[in-house]
Design a protein around this motif. Structure first.
Motif, mmCIF file in Angstrom:
data_model
loop_
_atom_site.group_PDB
_atom_site.id
_atom_site.type_symbol
_atom_site.label_atom_id
_atom_site.label_comp_id
_atom_site.label_asym_id
_atom_site.label_seq_id
_atom_site.Cartn_x
_atom_site.Cartn_y
_atom_site.Cartn_z
ATOM 1 N N GLN A 81 37.418 46.928 39.463
ATOM 2 C CA GLN A 81 36.409 46.393 38.564
ATOM 3 C C GLN A 81 36.562 44.869 38.434
ATOM 4 N N PRO A 82 35.488 44.161 38.105
ATOM 5 C CA PRO A 82 34.109 44.648 37.997
ATOM 6 C C PRO A 82 33.448 44.723 39.372
ATOM 7 N N LYS B 248 30.587 43.395 44.643
ATOM 8 C CA LYS B 248 31.074 42.640 43.487
ATOM 9 C C LYS B 248 30.366 41.285 43.467
ATOM 10 N N PHE C 15 33.071 37.054 39.897
ATOM 11 C CA PHE C 15 34.460 37.248 39.489
ATOM 12 C C PHE C 15 35.174 38.180 40.455
ATOM 13 N N ASN C 16 36.339 37.730 40.943
ATOM 14 C CA ASN C 16 37.085 38.480 41.944
ATOM 15 C C ASN C 16 38.433 38.887 41.380
ATOM 16 N N SER C 17 38.500 40.130 40.869
ATOM 17 C CA SER C 17 39.766 40.620 40.325
ATOM 18 C C SER C 17 40.784 40.892 41.421
ATOM 19 N N GLY C 18 40.318 41.076 42.643
ATOM 20 C CA GLY C 18 41.210 41.402 43.743
ATOM 21 C C GLY C 18 42.184 40.297 44.088
ATOM 22 N N LYS C 19 41.882 39.054 43.684
ATOM 23 C CA LYS C 19 42.751 37.931 44.073
ATOM 24 C C LYS C 19 44.155 38.053 43.478
ATOM 25 N N TYR C 20 44.280 38.873 42.410
ATOM 26 C CA TYR C 20 45.582 38.987 41.760
ATOM 27 C C TYR C 20 46.581 39.804 42.581
#
Length: 481
Positions: free
Chosen positions: A109-110, A454, A457-462
């Protein structure tokens, strides 16, 4: 010019025509890869109106190809289900076409997930001779519903129907949308070798293997609607009149030339004679005469007639008891292609009719002791296209359902599962692969495209490298358990 040279010349023309149409349909698809709902509905309505306009001529053509095909059988088994299939697709197509929303794990997400149903492209359909109209229209309805272009190879054994259906299609659709190909076996072989985006074949298991082999050269996905030996189980306590009447209808319809016709009966040993007596009575009610009775369909051609007679001769020579049901005691052996419905008792495994799909009005009756024995008899053989159980005990019904595998099944009826628009139709194992009819037909001829999306906002970068951070350890702790 010899007949063989003429046929070779005609075949070459058909093959050249096949190649040209295929290329034109490919180009047309690329020009319009996603037809709208309105376009698909218009195509289905045009097909429906054409069938209604041509229905009398189609019934007459089928009758000529069989030398005697019941008008009512053609209406019941060819015209009516074709029209009803179109109506069902028109009613439900908008819902089928809607993208399917799918769950997104908190890990990603998101974002959003969905499945979109897109046309595959150019579809090839190979049609058998036994139901030449319905088995052309059914796949065509599914293909048009999914937004594809379609090429249909009709059977060379139904020349009148094939020629008329070609006329109907050419009067209804542009060639780059739907096209009919006629010709002999060499044309069919070339047709199956085209690099279609999907191919559906209906016919024998032996030919199905050849079609699949040809399709594999192009990695063409195939739906194979084959046949096999579909059993009918008579339970120990079902009223015999009920079972015999429904089996007699399913076996006598189209003179048994139906892929889902009951191929043999499994009957309790102490009820075999009762079955024979009731079957004779119920069949005779439906067909009090055979020879000049237009209700009783003839065998399609000399080749199939001789094959069936060979099965009877082989069984007789190996000790079988043949019970011929000929209510008016007519002479059927002087040029007619009709064969009286014949029950075969005292069968043995080495008889041809216990090894091959019968596809005609011959019905072996095999005795069994307990229901478990009948189930084992079925499971010891290739998986059938259909299975029929006759008995009103729900526990016994579930016992057969849970312990056998077949393409489809009827409980206390025969054939009728094929006519259910909201049920998939198809085989398993030797009886075929894949399904169509209704929504399953739409799905078969659609590419189910998975789309993950998506935005900014890119939550995957974490979880990007470098690895080994405290965030990585926290993710592993919560999601690897």
């Amino acid at each position: 010019m010899s007949a063989s040279v003429v046929q070779l010349t005609e075949s070459k023309k058909h093959i050249q025509h096949t190649h040209r149409v295929f290329e034109n349909q490919k180009k047309a698809f690329y020009d319009n890869p996603t037809p709208s709902l309105a376009e698909r509905q218009e195509n289905l309505n045009r097909l429906k109106q054409a069938l209604l306009t041509y229905q009398d001529r189609l019934v007459e053509a089928i009758d000529r190809d069989f030398t005697c095909r019941s008008r009512d059988e053609s209406l019941i088994a060819e015209v009516m289900p074709s029209i009803q299939g179109i109506n069902y697709a028109l009613k439900n197509l908008a819902g089928w076409m809607k993208p399917s929303r799918r769950h997104v794990s908190i890990l990603f997400q998101p974002a959003s997930n969905k499945v979109c149903y897109q046309p595959k492209g150019v579809v090839g359909v190979i049609v058998p001779w036994n139901y030449p109209l319905y088995l052309a229209v059914g796949p065509l309805v599914a293909s048009l519903s999914a937004g594809n272009r379609t090429m249909i190879k009709m059977s060379e054994f139904t020349p009148h129907t094939s020629a008329l259906f070609k006329e109907l299609i050419e009067a209804t659709f542009p060639e780059d949308l739907v096209s009919v190909i006629n010709g002999e076996a060499d044309v069919a072989a070339d047709f199956s070798a085209r690099p279609f985006d999907h191919m559906l074949f209906t016919g024998s298991t032996a030919v199905g293997k050849l079609v699949m082999r040809a399709a594999s050269e192009n990695l063409t996905p195939v739906t194979l609607e084959l046949g096999g030996k579909s059993p009918a189980i008579v339970s120990a306590d079902v009223p015999m009149e009920d079972a015999a009447q429904r089996i007699a209808f399913g076996k006598a319809f189209n003179a048994g030339q139906t892929c889902v016709a009951p191929d043999y009966v499994l009957c309790p040993a102490d009820r075999t004679q009762a079955f024979v007596d009731e079957f004779r009575a119920r069949f005779s009610e439906m067909y009090p005469s055979l020879r000049d009775n237009d209700d009783y369909t003839a065998i399609i051609n000399e080749r199939q007639y001789n094959r069936l007679q060979g099965y009877l001769e082989d069984a007789r020579a190996k000790g079988a008891e043949l019970v011929e049901i000929n209510p008016a005691n007519e002479n059927m052996a002087d040029g007619t292609h009709k064969i009286p419905l014949t029950l075969v008792l005292k069968t043995t495994p080495d008889m041809k009719l216990m090894q091959e799909e019968i596809f005609g009005p011959i019905l072996p009756v095999v005795s069994y002791g307990k229901l478990e024995e009948a189930i084992q008899f079925i499971n010891d053989r290739p998986r059938p296209l259909a299975l029929y159980f006759f008995g009103y005990d729900r526990d016994q019904q579930n016992q057969v359902i849970d312990n056998t595998l077949s393409g489809g099944m009827c409980i206390n009826d025969s054939l009728m599962h094929v006519a259910q628009d909201d049920l998939p139709f198809g085989g398993v194992g030797d009886s075929g692969m894949g399904h169509y009819h209704g929504k399953e037909g739409f799905l078969t001829f659609s590419h189910q495209r998975a789309i993950f999306a998506k935005q900014k906002f890119n939550s995957g970068k974490y979880v990007y490298p470098p690895y080994g951070t405290s965030f990585h350890k926290m993710v592993y702790k919560f999601f690897i358990r």
